[in-house]
Design a protein around this motif. Structure first.
Motif, mmCIF file in Angstrom:
data_model
loop_
_atom_site.group_PDB
_atom_site.id
_atom_site.type_symbol
_atom_site.label_atom_id
_atom_site.label_comp_id
_atom_site.label_asym_id
_atom_site.label_seq_id
_atom_site.Cartn_x
_atom_site.Cartn_y
_atom_site.Cartn_z
ATOM 1 N N SER A 178 0.734 -1.256 -0.006
ATOM 2 C CA SER A 178 -0.115 0.193 -0.132
ATOM 3 C C SER A 178 0.864 1.349 0.018
ATOM 4 O O SER A 178 1.980 1.114 0.425
ATOM 5 C CB SER A 178 -0.928 -0.073 1.303
ATOM 6 N N GLU A 211 -4.397 -2.176 -11.987
ATOM 7 C CA GLU A 211 -5.639 -2.309 -11.105
ATOM 8 C C GLU A 211 -5.229 -2.097 -9.718
ATOM 9 O O GLU A 211 -5.970 -1.308 -8.965
ATOM 10 C CB GLU A 211 -6.153 -3.466 -11.505
ATOM 11 N N TRP A 212 -4.072 -2.493 -9.335
ATOM 12 C CA TRP A 212 -3.691 -2.130 -7.978
ATOM 13 C C TRP A 212 -3.419 -0.691 -7.798
ATOM 14 O O TRP A 212 -3.865 -0.422 -6.895
ATOM 15 C CB TRP A 212 -2.454 -2.831 -7.933
ATOM 16 N N SER A 214 -5.088 1.944 -9.442
ATOM 17 C CA SER A 214 -6.183 2.468 -9.005
ATOM 18 C C SER A 214 -6.892 2.236 -7.782
ATOM 19 O O SER A 214 -7.517 3.189 -7.203
ATOM 20 C CB SER A 214 -6.948 2.017 -10.473
ATOM 21 N N ASN A 215 -6.820 1.134 -7.171
ATOM 22 C CA ASN A 215 -7.311 0.918 -6.028
ATOM 23 C C ASN A 215 -6.398 1.707 -4.724
ATOM 24 O O ASN A 215 -7.324 2.301 -3.963
ATOM 25 C CB ASN A 215 -7.174 -0.757 -5.492
ATOM 26 N N GLN A 216 -5.088 1.834 -5.215
ATOM 27 C CA GLN A 216 -4.579 2.706 -4.194
ATOM 28 C C GLN A 216 -5.010 4.153 -4.325
ATOM 29 O O GLN A 216 -5.137 4.936 -3.307
ATOM 30 C CB GLN A 216 -3.091 2.622 -4.370
ATOM 31 N N LYS A 218 -7.701 5.269 -5.032
ATOM 32 C CA LYS A 218 -9.174 5.476 -4.554
ATOM 33 C C LYS A 218 -8.916 5.470 -2.955
ATOM 34 O O LYS A 218 -9.601 6.213 -2.354
ATOM 35 C CB LYS A 218 -9.797 4.211 -4.903
ATOM 36 N N ASP A 219 -8.104 4.625 -2.366
ATOM 37 C CA ASP A 219 -7.711 4.807 -0.960
ATOM 38 C C ASP A 219 -7.169 6.051 -0.574
ATOM 39 O O ASP A 219 -7.591 6.462 0.680
ATOM 40 C CB ASP A 219 -6.789 3.431 -0.588
ATOM 41 N N GLU A 318 -15.486 0.536 -13.982
ATOM 42 C CA GLU A 318 -14.442 -0.531 -14.022
ATOM 43 C C GLU A 318 -14.151 -1.059 -15.118
ATOM 44 O O GLU A 318 -14.249 -2.080 -15.797
ATOM 45 C CB GLU A 318 -14.965 -1.867 -13.248
#
Length: 462
Positions: A178, A211-212, A214-216, A218-219, A318
Motif C-alpha cells: 500500500s 488495477e492495484w 487504481s485501488n491505491q 481510491k484509498d 471498472e
C-alpha cells in the motif's frame, strides 16, 4: 534497503526507467530507490519464450510483464514519434513539448545502442498509401517509427541498466502492499514486511500494476476518470499480403469507423515477419505479437491487432475489470489463447484441430487452441472486427482470406486516469504518476517521455 529516500520510483518499466535516468543525470547526489515486483534485466525469463513450455504456467510474478523494462522489454520495440497515438500527454502539456521529450528519450536509446533507421509516413510512397486507404474510408495515422527489434530492445535496456546500477538503488522482487501519506511525504508498506519513506514519489506501476494502482488512488482519495477499453483479436496472415504497406511504413496504424455501429476500429502493433505470443496479465492469458530485427529469426507471417475502442458512461466505473472478464472467456473455453480461421468465423463454424490442419496459414503460436471466437467476444465488437477485415481486404487483398487466423482475445487494459498537472503531479503534493499503468500513456515513446517529465518536475523543486 534503507528506510528513507529522497525519491522512490514505483515500477521499473519504461516510465520508471527514464525517470531514474533523468534523476541520476541531473542530480546524482539524490538518494533514489526504484522498486519492482519483477526481476532485474538479467533474470527475466518467460518459460514460453525460453521454449520450456508451450502454454502459460502462471508464474507467481509474470516475467513478460514485470521487472526491469516492464511489458516493453519483450515487445518488438516499436518507437513512434507522434502525439496522435501512444497516450494522452497532450491533455497535460503542449504537443511541441511532448515531441521534445520523445526525441530526448530516443537520443538516450540511441546512446545505448538503438538504431537510427526511421520509417516515415511522410515519404511519397507513404502518402500514396494514405490516399489509397482514404478511398475506402481507412485513415493512415501519420508518424515516424523506429523498429528496435525484440532482441535489440533487450540489449538496449541492459545497457541502460548497467549505466544506472551504481547511480541509484534498485530493489527487485519487491511488492508494495500500500501507499500511505506521511509527514513530509509518503510511506510504502511492503508486502513482506517493512516500509520505505520518501519526500517525492513517482508512481509508474506499468500495465501489470494498473488495477492495484487504481485501488491505491481510491484509498488515497484521488479522483479517477474512466479510460477506454479496447477489445479485439490478433490477426495473422502471410507476410506478402501486407508487404507493400509494411515495407514503406512498417507500423501502419489504420483507423476505420464502422458503418453498422459507427464504432472506431484500428490496427495496432503490426509485426512484419513476426510471431504471435501469449502474455499473462494478472492470471489472464491474452495475446500479443513480436517481430525480430534479425532476418534469421523471422517467420513467413505478419501479425497485428485489430481493436474496437469502447467508452462507457456512468454508472460503469471498472473498465479494467471489464477487459479482464472478456479475456477470461477465451481462457475458459480454450484454457488459454483461442485461435479461429476467419472463414470459419464468418461461416458460423468452430475451428477444430481437423480444420486447422487444412489451413494454409501456419500459426506461429502453436499453443493456441482452435475454437469459436463468437462464444467469447460481444456481438457488437465481433461485427465491427469482421467489417474491418473486409475493409482492409480492399487495400491489402488477401486479408479476408478463409485461412486468415484470428487469435483471441487481445485486450488492451487502460488504467483509470488521474487528474494530473502539467508536471504530471497528482492532487497530492510531490506525488507524480507516469506511464501506461497511470493511464496517461500507451507505448514506449510517450511512457519514457512521461518519466522524464515527472523527474524534471522533482528536480525543479530541489
Amino acid at each position: 534497503m534503507n528506510a528513507k529516500y529522497d525519491v522512490v520510483i514505483l515500477g521499473c518499466g519504461e516510465a520508471g526507467i527514464f525517470a531514474a535516468y533523468e534523476l541520476a543525470h541531473l542530480h546524482p547526489e539524490l538518494k533514489v530507490l526504484a522498486l519492482d515486483q519483477g526481476a532485474d534485466i538479467y533474470h527475466r525469463s518467460c518459460p514460453i519464450v525460453a521454449g520450456k513450455v508451450k502454454e502459460c504456467v502462471h508464474c507467481p510474478v509474470c516475467h513478460t510483464m514485470c521487472g526491469f523494462g516492464g511489458a516493453g522489454a519483450f515487445s518488438d520495440g516499436k518507437f513512434n514519434f507522434t502525439t496522435q497515438f501512444g497516450g494522452w500527454l497532450t491533455d497535460f502539456m503542449e504537443p511541441a513539448h511532448v515531441m521534445e521529450l520523445i526525441d530526448y528519450v530516443d537520443s538516450v536509446n540511441v546512446a545505448h545502442g538503438a538504431t537510427t533507421q526511421v520509417f516515415s509516413t511522410e515519404s511519397g510512397a507513404a502518402r500514396q498509401l494514405a490516399r489509397q486507404a482514404l478511398a475506402y474510408d481507412l485513415h493512415l495515422l501519420q508518424a515516424r517509427c523506429k523498429h528496435l527489434g525484440t532482441e535489440n530492445n533487450l540489449r538496449i535496456l541492459t545497457n541502460i541498466y548497467e549505466g544506472l546500477a551504481d547511480k541509484l538503488e534498485f530493489s527487485f522482487h519487491t511488492e508494495v502492499a500500500s501507499i500511505q501519506r506521511a509527514d513530509g511525504g509518503y510511506r510504502l508498506i511492503l508486502a513482506e514486511g517493512g516500509e520505505v519513506s520518501c519526500k517525492y514519489l513517482i508512481a509508474a506501476p506499468g500495465r501489470s500494476g494498473a488495477e492495484w494502482f487504481s485501488n491505491q488512488c481510491k484509498d488515497l482519495g484521488l479522483e479517477l476518470l474512466n479510460n477506454q477499453v479496447d477489445v479485439g483479436v490478433r490477426v495473422e496472415l502471410p507476410a506478402v499480403v501486407f508487404e507493400h504497406i509494411t515495407d514503406v511504413v512498417y507500423e501502419s496504424k489504420l483507423v476505420y469507423r464502422t458503418k453498422q455501429y459507427g464504432d472506431s476500429v484500428r490496427t495496432f502493433c503490426m509485426n512484419p515477419y513476426g510471431h504471435v505470443v501469449a502474455e499473462n496479465v494478472e492470471g489472464i492469458n491474452t495475446v500479443n505479437g513480436h517481430s525480430y530485427a534479425d532476418p534469421a529469426l523471422r517467420s513467413e507471417n505478419t501479425n497485428f491487432a485489430l481493436l474496437v475502442s469502447n467508452r462507457f458512461t456512468k454508472p460503469f466505473n471498472e473498465p479494467y475489470r471489464y477487459g479482464k472478464h472478456v479475456a477470461s472467456l477465451s481462457n475458459m473455453l480454450a484454457g488459454g489463447v483461442l485461435v479461429q480461421r476467419f472463414g470459419d468465423l464468418v461461416g458460423g463454424r468452430r475451428t477444430n484441430e481437423h480444420r486447422m490442419g487444412k489451413s494454409t496459414v501456419r500459426p506461429t503460436l502453436t499453443a493456441a487452441v482452435p475454437g469459436d471466437l463468437s462464444l467469447t467476444l460481444p456481438k457488437r465488437q465481433l461485427d465491427d472486427l469482421i467489417e474491418m477485415i473486409y475493409q482492409l481486404d480492399k487495400i491489402a487483398p488477401g486479408t479476408a482470406n478463409y485461412d486468415t487466423l484470428l487469435y483471441g482475445a487481445e485486450v488492451k487494459f487502460y488504467s483509470a486516469r488521474l487528474q494530473l498537472s502539467e508536471e504530471l503531479e497528482t492532487a497530492l503534493p510531490n506525488f507524480f504518476a507516469a506511464g501506461d499503468g497511470a493511464g496517461v500513456t500507451r507505448g514506449l515513446a510517450q511512457a519514457g517521455a512521461s518519466g522524464i517529465q515527472a523527474a524534471r518536475a522533482v528536480c525543479k523543486r530541489l
